[in-house]
Motif scaffolding. Structure first.
Motif, PDB file in Angstrom:
ATOM      1  N   MET A   1     -11.152  -3.313  14.243  1.00 41.36           N
ATOM      2  CA  MET A   1     -10.870  -4.184  13.124  1.00 41.36           C
ATOM      3  C   MET A   1     -10.322  -3.351  11.960  1.00 41.36           C
ATOM      4  N   LEU A   2      -9.319  -3.849  11.284  1.00 37.49           N
ATOM      5  CA  LEU A   2      -8.711  -3.141  10.170  1.00 37.49           C
ATOM      6  C   LEU A   2      -9.565  -3.266   8.923  1.00 37.49           C
ATOM      7  N   ARG A   3      -9.614  -2.203   8.127  1.00 35.80           N
ATOM      8  CA  ARG A   3     -10.302  -2.249   6.837  1.00 35.80           C
ATOM      9  C   ARG A   3      -9.531  -3.151   5.887  1.00 35.80           C
ATOM     10  N   GLY A   4     -10.183  -3.567   4.789  1.00 35.82           N
ATOM     11  CA  GLY A   4      -9.565  -4.470   3.822  1.00 35.82           C
ATOM     12  C   GLY A   4      -8.254  -3.972   3.269  1.00 35.82           C
ATOM     13  N   THR A   5      -8.206  -2.679   2.934  1.00 38.85           N
ATOM     14  CA  THR A   5      -6.980  -2.113   2.379  1.00 38.85           C
ATOM     15  C   THR A   5      -5.814  -2.277   3.346  1.00 38.85           C
ATOM     16  N   GLU A   6      -6.050  -2.015   4.618  1.00 35.58           N
ATOM     17  CA  GLU A   6      -4.992  -2.127   5.619  1.00 35.58           C
ATOM     18  C   GLU A   6      -4.615  -3.584   5.874  1.00 35.58           C
ATOM     19  N   ARG A   7      -5.607  -4.467   5.865  1.00 38.26           N
ATOM     20  CA  ARG A   7      -5.362  -5.885   6.154  1.00 38.26           C
ATOM     21  C   ARG A   7      -4.663  -6.608   5.006  1.00 38.26           C
ATOM     22  N   LEU A   8      -4.623  -6.008   3.820  1.00 43.03           N
ATOM     23  CA  LEU A   8      -4.027  -6.678   2.655  1.00 43.03           C
ATOM     24  C   LEU A   8      -2.682  -6.079   2.233  1.00 43.03           C
ATOM     25  N   GLN A   9      -2.108  -5.204   3.032  1.00 40.15           N
ATOM     26  CA  GLN A   9      -0.831  -4.589   2.675  1.00 40.15           C
ATOM     27  C   GLN A   9       0.276  -5.623   2.460  1.00 40.15           C
ATOM     28  N   HIS A  10       0.173  -6.767   3.132  1.00 40.82           N
ATOM     29  CA  HIS A  10       1.197  -7.812   2.980  1.00 40.82           C
ATOM     30  C   HIS A  10       1.242  -8.384   1.565  1.00 40.82           C
ATOM     31  N   LEU A  11       0.222  -8.118   0.751  1.00 37.80           N
ATOM     32  CA  LEU A  11       0.206  -8.619  -0.626  1.00 37.80           C
ATOM     33  C   LEU A  11       1.152  -7.848  -1.550  1.00 37.80           C
ATOM     34  N   VAL A  12       1.496  -6.613  -1.201  1.00 38.82           N
ATOM     35  CA  VAL A  12       2.329  -5.788  -2.083  1.00 38.82           C
ATOM     36  C   VAL A  12       3.653  -6.509  -2.348  1.00 38.82           C
ATOM     37  N   GLY A  13       3.951  -6.694  -3.630  1.00 41.92           N
ATOM     38  CA  GLY A  13       5.169  -7.391  -4.047  1.00 41.92           C
ATOM     39  C   GLY A  13       4.990  -8.890  -4.222  1.00 41.92           C
ATOM     40  N   ALA A  14       3.894  -9.447  -3.730  1.00 42.05           N
ATOM     41  CA  ALA A  14       3.648 -10.890  -3.837  1.00 42.05           C
ATOM     42  C   ALA A  14       3.155 -11.253  -5.234  1.00 42.05           C
TER      43      ALA A  14
END
Length: 101
Positions: A1-14
């Motif tokens: 399972m990915l850690r929170g930091t890795e799982r939220l990379q899609h937020l960058v720029g949003a």
């Protein structure tokens, strides 16, 4: 399972609509902050978000994937400023206990 930091990379720029409520231990309201800003970075367990009206001080939020949701399309009016925000990408809200209260 990915850690929170890795799982939220899609937020960058949003565009993230943020609500933070600060309360005393007894539940009394201390302050509220609402704003919509671009996510600048997700790293080291935090999500860094620009604050449009305080450009020198970005907000630093927990990188907990459960705290971020896709925002339904629409117009949001911020209770703290009256500012209208159109179609943010994501939304997050946090209740925080004030230190020493």
């Amino acid at each position: 399972m990915l850690r929170g930091t890795e799982r939220l990379q899609h937020l960058v720029g949003a565009r993230l609509l943020v609500g933070v409520t600060l309360r005393r231990r007894d539940g009394a309201l201390v302050s509220q902050e609402q704003f919509c800003g671009r996510v600048l970075e997700v790293a080291d367990g935090v999500v860094v978000v620009e604050r449009p009206h305080a450009p020198a001080e970005p907000a630093v939020l927990p990188a907990d994937p459960a705290g971020y949701e896709k925002a339904p399309a629409g117009r949001y009016v911020l209770a703290t400023t009256g500012e209208a925000v159109e179609d943010p990408d994501y939304v997050t809200t946090w209740d925080v206990l004030a230190d020493g209260s």
